[in-house]
Enzyme design. Structure first.
Site, PDB file in Angstrom:
ATOM      1  CG  HIS A  83      -1.936  -1.038   1.249  1.00  0.00           C
ATOM      2  ND1 HIS A  83      -2.385  -1.659   2.395  1.00  0.00           N
ATOM      3  CD2 HIS A  83      -2.643  -1.599   0.234  1.00  0.00           C
ATOM      4  CE1 HIS A  83      -3.311  -2.540   2.093  1.00  0.00           C
ATOM      5  NE2 HIS A  83      -3.473  -2.534   0.787  1.00  0.00           N
ATOM      6  CG  ASN A 114       5.950  -0.292   7.453  1.00  0.00           C
ATOM      7  OD1 ASN A 114       7.004  -0.435   6.859  1.00  0.00           O
ATOM      8  ND2 ASN A 114       5.652   0.799   8.129  1.00  0.00           N
ATOM      9  CG  HIS A 115      -0.056  -2.602   5.122  1.00  0.00           C
ATOM     10  ND1 HIS A 115      -1.080  -1.693   4.932  1.00  0.00           N
ATOM     11  CD2 HIS A 115       0.217  -2.567   6.452  1.00  0.00           C
ATOM     12  CE1 HIS A 115      -1.413  -1.141   6.097  1.00  0.00           C
ATOM     13  NE2 HIS A 115      -0.634  -1.659   7.033  1.00  0.00           N
ATOM     14  CD  GLN A 116       6.642  -3.576   3.679  1.00  0.00           C
ATOM     15  OE1 GLN A 116       6.006  -4.112   4.584  1.00  0.00           O
ATOM     16  NE2 GLN A 116       7.431  -2.552   3.898  1.00  0.00           N
TER      17      GLN A 116
END
Length: 611
Positions: A358, A543-545
């Site tokens: 995101h 930090n939604h890798q």
């Protein structure tokens, strides 16, 4: 008022580094006193159930779980439920520090080499430009992983996220099929009051509820959104998938619950579960004749060793570390492996590809009717120490969240494409003094960050060298597709409309901060070009890798694991973490990762239940 000073049944020792370096030198005295009280609190330190570092390992284990983060803690706990199986969990970091249990200190362990991998992307040409194009990705390096340093949001995503996974090759991962695993991990403590039992579990290892404290401003934001046609909702994890709300989070009685605290500590005394801390896995070893994993190579105390694998090795290193371990093991794109003189075990072109995250923007607003009074004082510190209440028991405005549809969302309007995060009213670091509100000239600032939830840009990860301690190349290609920028322009307009609602304008005097992002134009009279510029300069890289070990069908050339999370072409090896997601959910990712870990553990149990 009684301080929380119950006698511990077990001696308290230091767990992890101090949080003080995250505060300035002028705050050291007050913050060190407060941290001392926190470290001596039995309920936060939890000394009786802490995981012990195993220094002498067996020669081999039935299962070796690589990575004790959000997913790995779940997998190791669930596999060790079978007393006949010997399970080893290997974690590169140490145990989670005691102060990390304080919700307001969620950012205290960012940028610390003991607790954070401190990843930076390659220089970007279209994002993070205010920071030289390098976007910072904090990733937890300790038991519990990033569940120890994130905002604790309990968000599952939309049913259509998972239905699309299943429709595109991840057979068995539809919403109907994954829903029971969300329930399995959840112990919702507000069923019947805030949320419905129809959508939530009550018997899982992780407590879920709202924080004990919410700033009034955040409550007013939720109410102000009604002026824009977004009525308040109590549960974005139910049928009403859009709206503004005060989120439920992974916390209980004023403290954070990481996956390690919820899954590992309660079973820390199992004799068949060993945990090796501060241990770096360098590769998995595959027998080239049988294509089966036979051992895991690791480095501890500067010495390289191996441990045997009798049934399976499970890589749960996360979206960045899992593909790196596969590549170092000779599993990945042939040209990459040959470039670094790594023997090719299995040519899998998708390893490290399909990197998705995101991405958002950030806007600063001034509350002209609010003085910038610290949230953390002696009074609020004592409130937390004595009762686990007050500003320290929460994350300020970041507990507020919104999911809505932009004008660019799909016509059916079911799956939200915008998320909003809010920042401010933080009780992080102060000197403990109480300011006189009438004497203060400084006004309070808050931040609104719109996030594009359905990015089309795709990046990649690859090796920088064959050294496992060398951080990989991270290329997210933010805004490679114009779609995300266009969505953020529309989302930014809504953020400005929210700030201009009658409630927020009249009660708080909220205004765009003059001079903010002046290189992009006038923040008080923004244009589409201003919004685009801010997104590219003041990027929220999130930090939604996910996605670098994509789950998919056998005929998908980019798939790394099958729908049972088994690595294609290698026996006895699975990947179980965020990296297997074919696409990023329209939400925060911790709850989906725990769901994947619960499912993955069941896959393994079903495979070996008679052995």
């Amino acid at each position: 008022m009684m301080l929380n000073t119950a006698t511990c049944l077990c001696p308290i020792r230091d767990y992890g580094p101090s949080m003080l370096p995250s505060c300035g030198s002028s705050f050291i005295l007050f913050m060190s006193i407060l941290e001392t009280y926190v470290n001596r609190s039995c309920d936060l330190a939890d000394p009786c159930d802490r995981v012990k570092d195993r220094t002498q390992l067996y020669k081999s284990y039935d299962f070796v779980v690589i990575g004790g983060g959000t997913a790995g803690s779940v997998v190791a706990s669930r596999l060790s439920e079978n007393p006949m199986w010997k399970v080893l969990l290997i974690e590169a970091g140490g145990d989670e520090p005691v102060p990390s249990a304080v919700p307001s200190w969620f950012g205290a362990y960012w940028g610390r080499p003991e607790t954070d991998w401190i990843y930076y992307t390659e220089p970007q040409s279209k994002s993070c430009l205010a920071k030289g194009g390098k976007c910072y990705w904090p990733r937890g390096k300790m038991l519990g992983g990033t569940s120890v340093i994130n905002g604790m949001m309990y968000m599952r995503g939309h049913a259509e996220d998972y239905d699309s996974w299943a429709a595109n090759g991840a057979e068995g991962w539809s919403w109907k099929e994954v829903f029971p695993y969300f329930i399995k991990g959840e112990r919702n403590k507000e069923v019947g009051t805030v949320v419905s039992p129809q959508y939530h579990g009550v018997n899982g290892p992780l407590p879920v509820q709202r924080f004990r404290y919410t700033p009034q401003f955040m409550k007013d934001v939720v109410n102000a959104a009604g002026e824009l046609g977004y009525p308040p909702t109590s549960d974005l994890n139910a049928e009403n998938a859009t709206g503004f709300t005060i989120a439920q989070t992974y916390n209980d009685r004023g403290s954070r619950y990481s996956s390690s605290r919820g899954y590992l500590r309660p079973v820390s005394k199992r004799i068949n579960l060993h945990v090796s801390l501060k241990t770096m896995v360098s590769r998995v070893i595959v027998n080239p004749d049988t294509n089966r994993v036979i051992a895991v190579e690791y480095i501890k105390g500067g010495k390289k060793r191996t441990v045997g694998v009798r049934k399976e090795a499970i890589i749960s290193g996360g979206t960045i570390n899992s593909p790196q371990i596969l590549l170092l093991s000779g599993i990945g794109p042939k040209e990459t492996l040959e470039k670094f003189n790594i023997p090719v075990i299995k040519d899998l072109p998708g390893v490290g590809q399909n990197l998705i995250n995101h991405v958002g923007s950030s806007f600063d607003f001034t509350l002209t009717k609010e003085s910038d009074i610290p949230e953390l004082t002696w009074s609020t510190a004592i409130e937390y120490i004595a009762e686990r209440k007050g500003p320290l028991s929460a994350t300020g405005l970041s507990q507020g969240v919104s999911l809505i549809n932009s004008p660019m969302a799909p016509a059916h309007g079911r799956q939200p494409d915008i998320q909003y995060f809010f920042y401010g009213y933080s009780a992080h670091c102060t000197d403990g003094s109480v300011a006189n509100q009438n004497d203060l000239k400084n006004r309070r600032h808050i931040t609104i960050s719109p996030i594009a939830l359905q990015p089309r840009s795709r990046g990649y990860l690859t090796l920088r060298s064959a050294d496992p301690f060398d951080k990989p190349v991270l290329q997210p290609n933010y805004f490679d597709e114009e779609h995300e920028l266009n969505v953020l322009v529309e989302a930014s307009k809504i953020a400005y409309r929210l700030a201009n609602t009658t409630l927020l304008r009249e009660k708080y005097g909220i205004k765009p901060t003059e001079g903010y992002a002046s290189e992009c134009g006038d923040s008080t009279q923004p244009t589409d070009d201003f919004f685009r510029c801010v997104a590219q300069r003041y990027t929220e890289p999130e930090n939604h890798q996910v996605g670098t070990c994509k789950m998919g069908a056998k005929n998908d050339s980019m798939a790394v694991v099958d729908p049972q999370l088994r690595v294609y072409g290698v026996e006895g090896l699975r990947v179980i973490d965020a990296s297997v997601m074919p696409n990023v959910p329209t939400s925060n990712t911790q709850a989906p990762v725990i769901m994947i870990a619960e499912r993955g553990a069941d896959f393994i149990k079903n495979t070996h239940q008679r052995s």
